[in-house]
Design a protein around this motif. Structure first.
Motif, short mmCIF file in Angstrom:
data_model
loop_
_atom_site.label_atom_id
_atom_site.label_comp_id
_atom_site.label_asym_id
_atom_site.label_seq_id
_atom_site.Cartn_x
_atom_site.Cartn_y
_atom_site.Cartn_z
N ILE A 251 0.83 -1.20 0.00
CA ILE A 251 0.00 0.00 0.00
C ILE A 251 0.86 1.26 0.00
CG2 ILE A 251 -1.63 1.32 1.38
CD1 ILE A 251 -2.80 -1.44 2.22
N VAL A 252 1.92 1.25 0.81
CA VAL A 252 2.77 2.45 0.86
C VAL A 252 3.45 2.69 -0.48
CG1 VAL A 252 4.77 3.48 1.97
CG2 VAL A 252 3.14 2.24 3.34
N THR A 253 3.95 1.62 -1.10
CA THR A 253 4.62 1.81 -2.39
C THR A 253 3.62 2.25 -3.46
OG1 THR A 253 4.36 -0.55 -2.78
CG2 THR A 253 6.48 0.17 -1.98
N LEU A 254 2.40 1.74 -3.35
CA LEU A 254 1.34 2.18 -4.27
C LEU A 254 1.14 3.68 -4.12
CD1 LEU A 254 -1.09 1.28 -6.10
CD2 LEU A 254 -2.42 1.16 -4.02
N PHE B 91 3.31 5.82 -2.99
CA PHE B 91 4.50 6.51 -3.49
C PHE B 91 4.43 6.70 -5.00
CE2 PHE B 91 8.86 6.27 -5.16
CZ PHE B 91 9.42 7.34 -4.50
N GLY B 92 4.01 5.66 -5.70
CA GLY B 92 3.87 5.75 -7.16
C GLY B 92 2.89 6.84 -7.55
N GLU B 93 1.79 6.91 -6.82
CA GLU B 93 0.78 7.92 -7.15
C GLU B 93 1.28 9.32 -6.82
OE1 GLU B 93 -2.58 7.47 -8.65
OE2 GLU B 93 -1.05 6.04 -9.28
N ILE B 94 2.04 9.45 -5.72
CA ILE B 94 2.56 10.77 -5.34
C ILE B 94 3.43 11.32 -6.48
CG2 ILE B 94 4.21 11.96 -3.83
CD1 ILE B 94 3.19 10.12 -1.57
N ILE B 95 4.33 10.48 -6.97
CA ILE B 95 5.22 10.93 -8.04
C ILE B 95 4.41 11.36 -9.26
CG2 ILE B 95 7.03 10.19 -9.64
CD1 ILE B 95 8.28 10.41 -7.02
N ARG B 96 3.42 10.56 -9.62
CA ARG B 96 2.62 10.89 -10.80
C ARG B 96 1.86 12.20 -10.59
NH1 ARG B 96 -2.38 10.27 -12.67
NH2 ARG B 96 -3.10 9.29 -10.76
N LEU B 97 1.28 12.38 -9.37
CA LEU B 97 0.50 13.57 -9.11
C LEU B 97 1.38 14.82 -9.10
CD1 LEU B 97 -2.01 12.24 -6.47
CD2 LEU B 97 -2.48 13.02 -8.80
N ILE B 98 2.61 14.65 -8.57
CA ILE B 98 3.53 15.79 -8.60
C ILE B 98 3.81 16.19 -10.05
CG2 ILE B 98 5.93 16.46 -8.22
CD1 ILE B 98 5.83 14.96 -5.59
N LEU B 99 4.08 15.19 -10.88
CA LEU B 99 4.40 15.48 -12.28
C LEU B 99 3.20 16.11 -12.98
CD1 LEU B 99 6.37 12.25 -13.22
CD2 LEU B 99 7.27 14.53 -12.76
N GLU B 100 2.01 15.72 -12.57
CA GLU B 100 0.81 16.22 -13.23
C GLU B 100 0.50 17.66 -12.81
OE1 GLU B 100 -2.97 13.74 -13.10
OE2 GLU B 100 -1.77 12.99 -14.77
N ASN B 101 0.81 17.98 -11.56
CA ASN B 101 0.32 19.26 -11.02
C ASN B 101 1.38 20.35 -10.86
OD1 ASN B 101 -2.50 18.61 -10.58
ND2 ASN B 101 -1.68 17.07 -9.19
N TRP B 102 2.63 19.97 -10.80
CA TRP B 102 3.66 20.99 -10.60
C TRP B 102 4.09 21.51 -11.97
CZ3 TRP B 102 8.82 19.99 -7.48
CH2 TRP B 102 9.42 21.23 -7.20
#
Lengths: 262, 423
Positions: free
Chosen positions: B207-210, B212-223
């Motif tokens: 769950i934590v790694t899942l 983490f994967g989403e965090i990276i994607r969301l950062i790339l999408e929103n920053w």
């Protein structure tokens, strides 16, 4: 001479439950010492404290390796404890099931070898020499416990008694000065127990180490140990030679109950 | 197997009864959709009775087949207990030079001339498959060897891709400089993820790694200022050879060879790691964490090494991916990618290198070449995954352990002289 393991006033609390209370225990060089007691007395908890799996709530644990200065092992991690020269086996066998017998022992050489990632990738002469040393050393350990015929079998395919012996070989491969055996004879038949008796004594003599063992098989305990400690409800209720312990009324009471009229 | 032949006739009788019942059940179940056809326009009902016959015959036949394979699986498990021919065959193929050398040469020749035999399109698909081979092999370190279930592997892939894309966009950094750096940056991210999850295992780790994967994607999408958001980065330069200008087709061929070299490199490295001191520590960690520590292995260090080394390959592939497509945006790095890479590892065989290679080819090439049956594509794909997991839960090719031979000397001082892996 200093004892190789000197435990003073060891206490272990789990929340409100006091599992061990003020335990004093010494193992001298070359000795075979047994720790006995009824189920739930705290024997395995004691082992877990010494080997760093639990952090004791109080007391001191000091080791005196033969060629190094004395060391307090209270707050060490399990792998550091093993590196300092204590090795253990487990009550419920904990082998690496999907690895071969030889690899199980080779894993235990980890803390005595140094090659890293780059060594593994490039396979320089140093790494190769170390790898070869690992294989030879592990094979010698397997020979000692009589498992040299099984080197390439998976650990899970071994018969029960052989799995127990493999655990001993694995522990020995870390080059300990004190070997902790947690119920090595559990589940063995009388013949296997006799062989184990001989094996433990032989290992002690050949490898020049001390042994602390937890055991329920009284015949085995009485025949191989020089001294016996008896635990009950987390307290040390008796200590001494096998003959002394067997005659101790407290021990008889702990094992057979209050009403027994000795 | 001949020794335990049972009386055949009554057996066949009961099998026929079973299959007939299955067939009847399927005929009943599919009756409304396969037989009755209502046309609302002229308000009539067509009774397509022939379909019922087809369904019955099909179900009868397939249930026979299903039970035959199930029976074989049970017998296979029994045979595995005393050796197992597959294991022995695997050991033989991997040790006997006479068997694997000609095969290897033929395969090498085919791989070498592949881009000249097939179109640019086929080569491009093959590059994608090879990229997934590398990703699978990288994740295999983390999941297959060290037993750390990582559902956010795509994050490291994204890190590698965005590292190259941004460096190329801002500073004009070339592919060959960026490639090793992308690996290193991904490894650092691997350690960053590793630290907080050192104490976790199994489901919690997943769950934590899942996340983490989403965090990276969301950062790339929103920053937007950093990553240009959902519109992505375009115009990333392709790998060059000494300044020569290549056509698109030549670029594809060049990239194909780069991938072949990278895949071979990955296979050698992962293979060597697997049978090294570190690799054995990983497997021990997977098998039993407590015993592993009690044998003197530093859990934290070993786990971090697995995370870092696994992430490195994702970083490499990310960099290659950016160079291949020349355009990246966050939608290439969704959870679906992680799931596919994990499927490659599980389907191919955890901890097995050849298994992962085969798994990647099946999972990437099968949907691609099944385009002909467009409507049934995902159905066939899903069904084949289910079938493989039912009949070979250990994966297509299970992990084979290193085999050691010892020359036993006669007399008392037996032993010594084992063949180590360095031969």
């Amino acid at each position: 001479m200093q004892p190789v393991l000197d435990v003073k006033k060891l206490t272990m609390d789990f929340g409100g439950l006091r599992a061990l209370e003020g335990i004093d225990l010494q193992v001298n060089r070359g000795e075979i010492v047994a720790l006995i007691g009824p189920n739930g007395a705290g024997k395995t908890t004691f082992f877990n404290c010494i080997t760093g799996i639990y952090e004791p709530s109080g007391g001191d644990m000091i080791i005196n390796p033969p060629d190094k200065p004395a060391k307090r092992i209270n707050k060490l991690k399990p792998n550091t404890v093993t590196e300092s020269g204590l090795a253990r086996t487990f009550q419920n066998i904990r082998l690496f099931q999907k690895m071969t017998v030889l690899e199980n022992v080779m894993v235990a050489r980890h803390c005595r070898t140094r090659s890293g990632i780059l060594g593994a990738i490039f396979r320089g002469t140093k790494t190769c020499a170390e790898e070869q040393e690992m294989v030879d050393f592990s094979y010698r350990m397997l020979e000692k416990v009589g498992l040299e015929g099984y080197v390439n079998d998976l650990a899970q395919e071994l018969p029960y008694g052989a799995q127990r012996r493999l655990e001993i070989a694995r522990a020995m491969a870390t080059e300990p000065f004190l070997l902790l055996l947690d119920e090595p004879a559990a589940g063995m038949n009388p013949r296997e127990t006799r062989e184990l008796d001989a094996l433990i004594t032989r290992i002690r003599d050949e490898e020049n180490l001390s042994i602390l063992l937890i055991e329920h098989d009284m015949k085995l305990v009485m025949s191989i140990s020089q001294r016996i400690y008896v635990l009950d409800y987390g307290k040390m209720i008796a200590r001494g030679t096998p003959a002394e312990v067997a005659a101790d009324p407290n021990v008889v009471k702990a094992y057979l109950g209050e009403t027994f009229d000795a | 197997m001949d020794s335990e032949k049972r009386p055949m006739l009554p057996l066949i009788g009961s099998e026929i009864v079973k299959s007939t019942l299955t067939a009847l059940w399927f005929m009943f179940l599919t009756f409304p959709i396969m037989v009755i056809k209502i046309s609302p326009l002229d308000k009539t009902i067509h009774w397509r009775w022939m379909n019922l016959v087809y369904v019955g015959a099909g179900a009868f036949f397939l249930s026979f087949l299903w039970r035959y394979f199930m029976e074989r699986k049970v017998q296979g498990a029994r045979a595995d207990e005393d050796g197992g021919w597959q294991k022995r065959a695997g050991q033989r193929i991997s040790t006997d030079r006479r068997i694997y050398l000609p095969g290897l040469i033929a395969l090498g020749a085919f791989v070498a001339i592949f881009p000249f035999l097939f179109s640019s399109y086929q080569t491009s698909i093959m590059i994608t498959a090879l990229m997934y081979v590398m990703l699978g092999l990288g994740l295999n370190i983390v999941v297959g060897l060290a037993g750390l279930l990582n559902l956010g592997y795509v994050a490291f892939y994204a890190v590698g891709a965005y590292f190259f894309a941004l460096m190329n966009h801002h500073f004009g950094l070339g592919f060959w400089f960026a490639l090793p750096m992308a690996g290193a940056i991904a490894a650092i991210f691997g350690i960053l993820l590793g630290f907080p999850v050192l104490r976790l295992r199994g489901d919690y780790l997943a769950i934590v790694t899942l996340g983490f994967g989403e965090i990276i994607r969301l950062i790339l999408e929103n920053w937007n200022d950093f990553s240009f958001g959902p519109s992505g980065i375009a115009g990333i330069s392709r790998p060059g050879i000494m300044g020569a200008s290549l056509t698109l087709h030549q670029h594809t061929i060049y990239l194909y060879y780069i991938m072949i070299v990278m895949v071979v490199f990955t296979m050698i490295v992962v293979g060597r790691l697997r049978n090294s001191r570190i690799g054995r520590a990983w497997i021990a960690l997977r098998e039993d964490e407590v015993a592993c520590q009690a044998m003197g292995i530093d859990k934290a260090k070993t786990k971090l090494m697995a995370f870092a080394l696994g992430a490195t390959w994702a970083g490499f592939v990310g960099c290659i991916f950016a160079a291949k497509t020349t355009f990246i945006n966050p939608s290439s790095f969704t959870f679906m990618e992680s799931a596919i890479i994990l499927s490659i590892v599980v389907l191919g065989g955890m901890g097995s290198i050849m298994g992962v290679v085969v798994g990647a080819f099946i999972l990437i090439l099968l949907p691609e070449y099944l385009r002909a049956f467009s409507e049934y594509r995902m159905l066939v794909f899903g069904a084949s995954m289910v079938l493989i997991m039912v009949f070979r839960p250990q994966g297509i090719i299970g992990g084979i352990r290193q085999h050691y031979t010892f020359q036993r000397k006669p007399a008392a001082d037996a032993g010594e002289g084992g063949d180590a892996a360095c031969a």
